[in-house]
Design a protein around this motif. Structure first.
Motif, short mmCIF file in Angstrom:
data_model
loop_
_atom_site.label_atom_id
_atom_site.label_comp_id
_atom_site.label_asym_id
_atom_site.label_seq_id
_atom_site.Cartn_x
_atom_site.Cartn_y
_atom_site.Cartn_z
N LEU A 44 0.85 -1.19 0.00
CA LEU A 44 0.00 0.00 0.00
C LEU A 44 0.88 1.24 0.00
O LEU A 44 1.73 1.41 0.89
CB LEU A 44 -0.91 0.03 1.24
N SER A 45 0.66 2.10 -0.99
CA SER A 45 1.35 3.39 -1.01
C SER A 45 0.39 4.45 -0.48
O SER A 45 -0.77 4.50 -0.90
CB SER A 45 1.77 3.75 -2.44
N GLY A 46 0.91 5.29 0.40
CA GLY A 46 0.07 6.34 0.98
C GLY A 46 0.00 7.59 0.12
O GLY A 46 -0.61 8.57 0.51
N SER A 47 0.65 7.55 -1.05
CA SER A 47 0.63 8.71 -1.94
C SER A 47 -0.18 8.40 -3.19
O SER A 47 -0.01 7.35 -3.81
CB SER A 47 2.05 9.09 -2.34
N LEU A 48 -1.02 9.34 -3.59
CA LEU A 48 -1.81 9.17 -4.82
C LEU A 48 -1.12 9.82 -6.01
O LEU A 48 -1.63 9.77 -7.13
CB LEU A 48 -3.20 9.79 -4.62
N ARG A 49 0.04 10.42 -5.78
CA ARG A 49 0.76 11.15 -6.84
C ARG A 49 1.24 10.19 -7.92
O ARG A 49 1.73 9.10 -7.62
CB ARG A 49 1.96 11.82 -6.19
#
Ligand SMILES: Cc1cc2nc3c(=O)[nH]c(=O)nc-3n(C[C@H](O)[C@H](O)[C@H](O)COP(=O)(O)O)c2cc1C
Length: 186
Positions: A9-14
């Motif tokens: 899971l990446s906490g960045s949507l960039r």
């Protein structure tokens, strides 16, 4: 030895997120026999306890990915000395998951100066009864490095740190599985 399945899971949507890149690099650096699957937290609705128990496809998908995983890997940025909103939202949805307690967790920090978010993440995960595996935690200085996934994998110090972290994590999962198998025999 069965294949290990890890949920990332990446906490960045960039689009060009360093955290997502670190996880993508991990896919290339993980030991043989390990599948790393990316979870989608961008599609989750904002957490609302009134909606818990309702059929929400994005929540169901994330919960079922977690259920099918042997371990969870989180890479998440710091914003204004706090953890990312999308990651906190995802964790709030997972608080009620029966699969979260005792779930082994590896953490990746792509900016060693970002200690507030990492500390908050650890506190929240501990509160959710996750099994944090400190020997697998990796801190890699990607912020300002102007790098892509291939660059991470090709940079010896970065690749070595990520490789060691995921190897330690997988070793922990294999040891855990061996203990559980032995316990089942007696
Ligand atoms: C609004 C905003 C606030 C930020 N606040 C912090 C901060 O408090 N501490 C820090 O170390 N970095 C901070 N950063 C830097 C981000 O953590 C950094 O750009 C990180 O790489 C973003 O993750 P990503 O590359 O995966 O998108 C901030 C960035 C933004 C856009």
């Amino acid at each position: 030895m069965k294949r290990l399945k890890l949920l990332a899971l990446s906490g960045s949507l960039r689009q060009h997120s360093l955290n997502t890149m670190a996880l993508a690099a991990l896919v290339m650096l993980a030991p043989d026999g390990v599948d790393i699957v990316f979870g989608d937290i961008a599609s989750l609705p904002l957490f609302n306890p009134d909606l818990e128990g309702h059929w929400l496809p994005a929540v169901e998908k994330l919960s079922s990915s977690l259920q099918q995983s042997d371990g969870l890997i989180i890479a998440s940025p710091e914003y204004a000395h706090g953890m990312s909103g999308p990651m906190k939202n995802a964790l709030d949805w997972l608080v009620g998951s029966i699969d979260f307690p005792a779930m082994p967790v590896m953490l990746i920090n792509t900016s060693p100066r970002a200690s507030h978010a990492q500390d908050a993440l650890k506190e929240i995960l501990t509160t959710m009864s996750a099994d944090l595996i400190p020997t697998s935690f990796v801190s890699v200085p990607l912020l300002g490095a102007n790098i892509d996934v291939e660059g991470i994998v090709a940079t010896p110090q970065l690749a070595a740190a990520l490789k060691q972290g995921v190897a330690n994590f997988c070793q922990h999962l294999e040891n855990k599985a061996a203990i559980e198998n032995n316990a089942l025999r007696f």
